[in-house]
Scaffold this active site. Sequence first.
Site, PDB file in Angstrom:
ATOM      1  N   HIS A 120      41.934  24.889  41.545  1.00 47.78           N
ATOM      2  CA  HIS A 120      40.762  24.013  41.527  1.00 47.78           C
ATOM      3  C   HIS A 120      40.231  23.946  40.087  1.00 47.78           C
ATOM      4  CE1 HIS A 120      36.900  22.337  42.378  1.00 47.78           C
ATOM      5  NE2 HIS A 120      37.100  22.353  43.683  1.00 47.78           N
ATOM      6  N   THR A 165      34.247  36.549  55.866  1.00 45.97           N
ATOM      7  CA  THR A 165      35.584  35.934  55.907  1.00 45.97           C
ATOM      8  C   THR A 165      36.665  37.006  55.831  1.00 45.97           C
ATOM      9  OG1 THR A 165      34.787  33.869  54.983  1.00 45.97           O
ATOM     10  CG2 THR A 165      37.129  34.324  54.694  1.00 45.97           C
ATOM     11  N   LEU A 216      45.503  34.225  54.212  1.00 45.15           N
ATOM     12  CA  LEU A 216      45.047  33.934  52.846  1.00 45.15           C
ATOM     13  C   LEU A 216      43.607  33.421  52.813  1.00 45.15           C
ATOM     14  CD1 LEU A 216      48.204  33.972  52.468  1.00 45.15           C
ATOM     15  CD2 LEU A 216      47.888  32.192  50.776  1.00 45.15           C
ATOM     16  N   THR A 244      47.012  35.060  39.573  1.00 52.35           N
ATOM     17  CA  THR A 244      48.088  34.078  39.712  1.00 52.35           C
ATOM     18  C   THR A 244      47.545  32.687  39.404  1.00 52.35           C
ATOM     19  OG1 THR A 244      49.127  35.500  41.350  1.00 52.35           O
ATOM     20  CG2 THR A 244      49.838  33.209  41.313  1.00 52.35           C
ATOM     21  N   ARG A 301      48.090  40.239  70.199  1.00 59.06           N
ATOM     22  CA  ARG A 301      48.389  39.533  71.462  1.00 59.06           C
ATOM     23  C   ARG A 301      49.780  38.908  71.430  1.00 59.06           C
ATOM     24  NH1 ARG A 301      47.792  34.337  72.436  1.00 59.06           N
ATOM     25  NH2 ARG A 301      46.409  33.983  70.676  1.00 59.06           N
ATOM     26  N   TYR A 348      33.601  40.515  47.422  1.00 55.60           N
ATOM     27  CA  TYR A 348      35.047  40.219  47.432  1.00 55.60           C
ATOM     28  C   TYR A 348      35.848  41.511  47.449  1.00 55.60           C
ATOM     29  CZ  TYR A 348      39.466  38.066  45.866  1.00 55.60           C
ATOM     30  OH  TYR A 348      40.772  37.631  45.745  1.00 55.60           O
TER      31      TYR A 348
HETATM   32  P1  NAD Z   1      41.834  29.246  47.106  1.00 55.33           P
HETATM   33  O1  NAD Z   1      40.349  29.310  47.048  1.00 55.33           O
HETATM   34  O2  NAD Z   1      42.505  28.055  46.514  1.00 55.33           O
HETATM   35  O3  NAD Z   1      42.341  29.379  48.603  1.00 55.33           O
HETATM   36  C1  NAD Z   1      41.610  29.990  49.621  1.00 55.33           C
HETATM   37  C2  NAD Z   1      41.625  29.071  50.843  1.00 55.33           C
HETATM   38  O4  NAD Z   1      40.929  29.715  51.911  1.00 55.33           O
HETATM   39  C3  NAD Z   1      40.920  27.745  50.577  1.00 55.33           C
HETATM   40  O5  NAD Z   1      41.706  26.683  51.045  1.00 55.33           O
HETATM   41  C4  NAD Z   1      39.630  27.874  51.378  1.00 55.33           C
HETATM   42  O6  NAD Z   1      39.102  26.622  51.792  1.00 55.33           O
HETATM   43  C5  NAD Z   1      40.061  28.762  52.520  1.00 55.33           C
HETATM   44  N1  NAD Z   1      38.967  29.485  53.151  1.00 55.33           N
HETATM   45  C6  NAD Z   1      37.966  30.183  52.551  1.00 55.33           C
HETATM   46  N2  NAD Z   1      37.153  30.702  53.484  1.00 55.33           N
HETATM   47  C7  NAD Z   1      37.654  30.338  54.701  1.00 55.33           C
HETATM   48  C8  NAD Z   1      37.249  30.560  56.047  1.00 55.33           C
HETATM   49  N3  NAD Z   1      36.147  31.278  56.345  1.00 55.33           N
HETATM   50  N4  NAD Z   1      37.990  30.022  57.051  1.00 55.33           N
HETATM   51  C9  NAD Z   1      39.099  29.276  56.773  1.00 55.33           C
HETATM   52  N5  NAD Z   1      39.527  29.027  55.512  1.00 55.33           N
HETATM   53  C10 NAD Z   1      38.810  29.564  54.492  1.00 55.33           C
HETATM   54  O7  NAD Z   1      42.375  30.591  46.427  1.00 55.33           O
HETATM   55  P2  NAD Z   1      43.861  31.131  46.190  1.00 55.33           P
HETATM   56  O8  NAD Z   1      43.958  31.509  44.774  1.00 55.33           O
HETATM   57  O9  NAD Z   1      44.851  30.226  46.777  1.00 55.33           O
HETATM   58  O10 NAD Z   1      43.820  32.492  47.020  1.00 55.33           O
HETATM   59  C11 NAD Z   1      44.482  32.647  48.279  1.00 55.33           C
HETATM   60  C12 NAD Z   1      44.383  34.091  48.733  1.00 55.33           C
HETATM   61  O11 NAD Z   1      45.023  34.940  47.766  1.00 55.33           O
HETATM   62  C13 NAD Z   1      42.948  34.591  48.874  1.00 55.33           C
HETATM   63  O12 NAD Z   1      42.859  35.437  50.002  1.00 55.33           O
HETATM   64  C14 NAD Z   1      42.728  35.396  47.612  1.00 55.33           C
HETATM   65  O13 NAD Z   1      41.790  36.425  47.793  1.00 55.33           O
HETATM   66  C15 NAD Z   1      44.124  35.952  47.347  1.00 55.33           C
HETATM   67  N6  NAD Z   1      44.304  36.261  45.917  1.00 55.33           N
HETATM   68  C16 NAD Z   1      44.521  35.268  45.011  1.00 55.33           C
HETATM   69  C17 NAD Z   1      44.649  35.605  43.667  1.00 55.33           C
HETATM   70  C18 NAD Z   1      44.922  34.566  42.607  1.00 55.33           C
HETATM   71  O14 NAD Z   1      44.994  34.940  41.438  1.00 55.33           O
HETATM   72  N7  NAD Z   1      45.116  33.310  42.917  1.00 55.33           N
HETATM   73  C19 NAD Z   1      44.529  36.943  43.256  1.00 55.33           C
HETATM   74  C20 NAD Z   1      44.278  37.908  44.219  1.00 55.33           C
HETATM   75  C21 NAD Z   1      44.178  37.567  45.548  1.00 55.33           C
END
Ligand code: NAD
Length: 324
Positions: free
Chosen positions: A183, A94, A75, A177, A108, A147
């Site tokens: 945040h 990322t 994620l 979602t 692995r 993105y």
């Molecule tokens: P979020 O920003 O709250 O969570 C993302 C997390 O990834 C954060 O805790 C952040 O600190 C961490 N992160 C970012 N870059 C990083 C790195 N280089 N190394 C380690 N950690 C890193 O967002 P979210 O809404 O919880 O999204 C989670 C995942 O779901 C993401 O991959 C996002 O693309 C995907 N997603 C979410 C939605 C949504 O509507 N919430 C929609 C489509 C896809």
Amino acid sequence: MTTIKRILVTGGAGFLGSHLCERLVEEGHDVICLDNFFTSQKANVTHLLDHANFELIRHDVTMPVWLEVDQIYNLACPAAPGHYQFNPIKTMKTSILGSINVLGMARRCRARVLQASTSEVYGDPEVHPQPESYRGCVNPIGPRACYDEGKRAAETLFMDYHRMNKLDIRIVRIFNTYGPRMHPFDGRVVSNFIRQALSGEDITIYGDGTQTRSFCYRDDLIEAFIRMMNGSSDFIGPVNIGNPDEFTIRELAELTIELTSAKSNLIHEPLPADDPTRRQPDITLAKKHLDWTPSVPLREGLAKTIEWFRGIDVEEYRPPTPNY
Ligand code: NAD
Ligand code: UDP
């Protein structure tokens, strides 16, 4: 009885990741949460630190990491437009380097690995609602491309590791979602509208507010994640996960005002570049293969999210941390 597994959740301190960790810890699994806290707060997971089956690692997923696990949920990636455009080059790294690193680990360890992909792979869609077979309409050079194209490239890597190395993968395309632990300053529409309404500020509708989104409550999403990860190897996705109930952004603003009893005015600001005009998941595959449909209507999920926002101190939330 659930078989206890060692499970890595990258981005595990984020909005969705922290709820996923919580659910997996409750099920008794040995959970490792890996996060660099770029867009999240430690407070999202500190309540889990007392559990013997939970570990927290501060690490950037673009750097290799050596762990032994049975399952990986990938994620890690900033998800809100304001967050992923903060450092677009890092966002792309990322998605791509992060995927290469978790895929290498999965290869692995012979672990199963699930990619949190997105409806953004469809861009500004010409097909409505969007089935998984639709290949999308993404502007590769626009401000959302870091993105959208990063996530598209990640899907490619997952499929190639699957074809070439017989890696056990899953791909989930998440549609908007929302829920508690978003945040408050991520700039996403649900968090903006609730924060603005609760503080009596104007509610900022970008464009004329006729653009649509389909909003899924986080508990429904997490349930689908777990089903997809633990389902049959015959179905690896990509699978759309989202709530097909489609709303205009103006309708969302009006519902937020109603549920908060706010006195806020609706004001209009310019529509950001490449903002998709319509978005609605076709969830036929999720219904068929995962026996999954979302159960929380927007009114109910929004009310729960508003309740959570009422209980937090927004001053404690910091903007993304520069990490080059
Ligand atoms: P979020 O920003 O709250 O969570 C993302 C997390 O990834 C954060 O805790 C952040 O600190 C961490 N992160 C970012 N870059 C990083 C790195 N280089 N190394 C380690 N950690 C890193 O967002 P979210 O809404 O919880 O999204 C989670 C995942 O779901 C993401 O991959 C996002 O693309 C995907 N997603 C979410 C939605 C949504 O509507 N919430 C929609 C489509 C896809
Ligand atoms: N939006 C809005 N006002 C805001 C924030 C967002 O009108 O304060 C609009 C945005 O232009 C988009 C929709 O709400 O059309 C959803 O935006 P969000 O950033 O939540 O997610 P997206 O689906 O665009 O990634």
